[in-house]
Design a protein around this motif. Structure first.
Motif: not given
Length: 561
Positions: A255, A324, A217, A327-328, A332-333, A267
């Motif tokens: 990402h 999500c 990642w 996610g970038e 996420d949430n 990311q």
């Protein structure tokens, strides 16, 4: 020598690229069992290697690291060590017996005393025993598994164990230091997460936690490099260069990448910041020069592809996924993304600003005057745009901006403190942020800093909806120091480290995120869904155990307090 010696269900056990070839394509990695002295390996069909004790007094652990288990039982020493990437050797003394259990359908046979496990999926394990010694081998053919296990009986497990523990002799805190064992544990975790160059990744690279995550990642790798810079400068450089190995010609960086794949989203742009952190320790101008050109292309890609308007404000790619939505962003949430898909975001804009000023510093070090001015101007443009459009004078707080409604998107999250990290606040704005940070009705919690304000209806314990993440604590602490709030920064850092130590002692692992109240065990926190017990991340992940950036940033705090 201080060694981690707390047994914890879910702790990683894996062969490190520091000790030889360790490839993701045929990985043999496991986690410690919760009901026995064993390691559960996540091959296609799960296998568990265990030391079955004969009863009597509880064993005393001398070392429980990511590749060494050493204990005393009935006055005798026993344990196991990762000798090679597919070979574990050990001693079963004091009446203990080495055994292998296989989940599901398995054909077990014995060949000259060697126990062979065939699960019918092209993967084989073999357990060889001779006296007190044993060897456990994994291979893609029965013959290779048997051959490796036989050879493993000739390995001096104690000598290998001493080799694996050398790192703890080289890097340690004094025995009387309150965080000496936590420091050693963090080294153990970071060591497990290293892979050998493979495919498109041409440098040694790291993964967030080996299990359940297996790939590379972007921002995890940068945070890992910040910790590794205190232990091995060359490796810290490699971890950043490995991310650039997956860069496309147009400058885009995924990402997540693997030796043979890459995703289509990116990311947070923190590579320039991480590279400068590493340079502070190594002074390697060649490394800086390489990163400068590659990161320049990445930032240009962000400017061209992640703006919704001509303003120097940046927007994440979002997804139609309730668990999500972004996610970038790495968050996420987060509730920031629940209701609005077209946002000019405070965090992306701050990450861009911070990397711009880091690039300016790099250019100055490399004596590139035109480029230094270019990034100084870029930084000022973002700073001006953020303070003019994303600052709410009424609330004394930064927010995202909803492009469709043309209004400030008032969701109070930890992302809004990143102007401190990026150095783009005015003094009065910084003071307002600190007030919010230490307001018991806002972000002041028993364990700071919650990812969502107490004022938000979504405030809870589910991942980015209230739990505490150490990477944001680290960045905000850095920002607080820059603006002269040293006392406040120290309070947050000290409480964070104390929490990591507390749960390591209690559970034997370092977690992905923590309870804002610090009452609930991190393994009991929601992670995009309910908790599943017993721990099995293949069914449902809780706060991931032995998480890389938590350990890396703890090491950096302890080394550079």
């Amino acid at each position: 020598m201080i060694l981690p010696n707390v047994w914890g269900q879910g702790q990683l056990f894996a062969f490190s690229a520091l000790d030889g070839d360790s490839f993701s394509r045929d990985d043999l990695a496991g986690i410690l069992s919760g009901d026995k002295i064993g390691v559960r390996f996540f091959t296609k069909v799960k296998r568990e290697l265990a030391l079955i004790l004969s009863g009597g007094p509880a064993p005393e652990f001398d070392a429980v690291t990511g590749d060494v288990i050493s204990l005393r039982y009935h006055g005798e020493e026993l344990g196991m060590v990762f000798a090679e990437r597919h070979l574990i050797c050990g001693t079963a003394a004091g009446g203990a017996v080495a055994a292998c259990m296989v989940e599901g359908i398995c054909r077990t046979e014995y060949r000259e005393g060697i126990e062979i496990h065939d699960t019918g999926d092209g993967e084989y394990t073999a357990l060889a025993r001779e006296g007190n010694r044993f060897a456990f081998a994994f291979a893609q053919s029965l013959e290779d598994a048997v051959s490796l296990a036989v050879r493993g009986l000739e390995v001096d497990a104690n000598a290998v164990k001493e080799e694996r523990l050398c790192m703890y002799r080289k890097h340690f805190l004094p025995e009387e230091h309150p965080y000496a064992q936590l420091y050693a544990k963090c080294i153990s975790v970071l060591k497990t997460q290293l892979y050998t160059p493979e495919g498109q990744i041409r440098h040694t690279w790291s993964t967030p936690d080996r299990l359940p995550h297996k790939y590379m990642w972007l921002w995890d790798s940068v945070f890992h490099s910040v910790g590794w810079r205190n232990l091995d400068g060359k490796l810290a450089e490699d971890l950043i260069l490995a991310v650039f190995d997956a860069q496309r010609e147009d400058g885009f960086i995924p990402h997540m990448a693997a030796p043979d794949m890459a995703t289509g989203i990116t990311q947070p742009p923190v590579l320039g910041w991480g590279a400068l952190k590493v340079f502070e320790k190594t002074g390697n101008r060649d490394f800086l020069r390489t990163v400068f050109e590659k990161n320049r292309r990445f930032l240009k890609w962000c400017v061209n592809r992640r703006r919704r308007t001509d303003e120097m404000l940046f927007s994440w790619n979002t997804e139609d996924d309730i668990n999500c939505r972004c996610g970038e962003s790495g968050m996420d949430n987060s509730p920031r993304f629940d209701a609005a898909a077209m946002l000019q975001t405070i965090d992306f804009s701050c990450f861009m600003a911070n990397d711009a000023r880091c690039m300016q510093k790099m250019a100055e070090i490399l004596e590139l005057s035109e480029e230094a001015q270019e990034f100084a101007d870029f930084y000022r443009e973002i700073k001006t745009a953020v303070n003019e459009k994303l600052w709410c004078p009424e609330d004394g707080f930064y927010y995202d901006y909803d492009i469709l409604t043309e209004k400030i998107h008032k969701v109070r999250t930890v992302a809004s403190f990143l102007p401190l990290f990026a150095g783009i606040c005015e003094e009065k704005q910084a003071q307002k942020l600190v007030q919010a940070l230490f307001d018991p009705e806002d972000f002041k919690t028993p364990l700071m800093i919650p990812s969502v304000s107490r004022k938000e209806e979504t405030f809870g314990t589910d991942m980015w909806r209230g739990s505490v993440w150490i990477n944001f604590n680290y960045m905000i602490v850095q920002g607080l120091k820059e603006f002269g709030f040293a006392k406040e920064a120290e309070e947050i850092a000290a409480r964070t480290l104390e929490t990591l130590k507390e749960w390591y002692v209690r559970k034997g692992v370092i977690y992905e995120f923590y309870d804002w109240e610090n009452k609930m065990a991190p393994c009991e926190l929601k992670r995009k869904g309910p908790v599943y017990e017993p721990y099995d991340f293949t069914i449902r992940s809780q706060s991931v155990r032995d998480y890389g950036w938590t350990c890396a940033l703890a090491i950096d705090w302890l080394e550079n307090a």
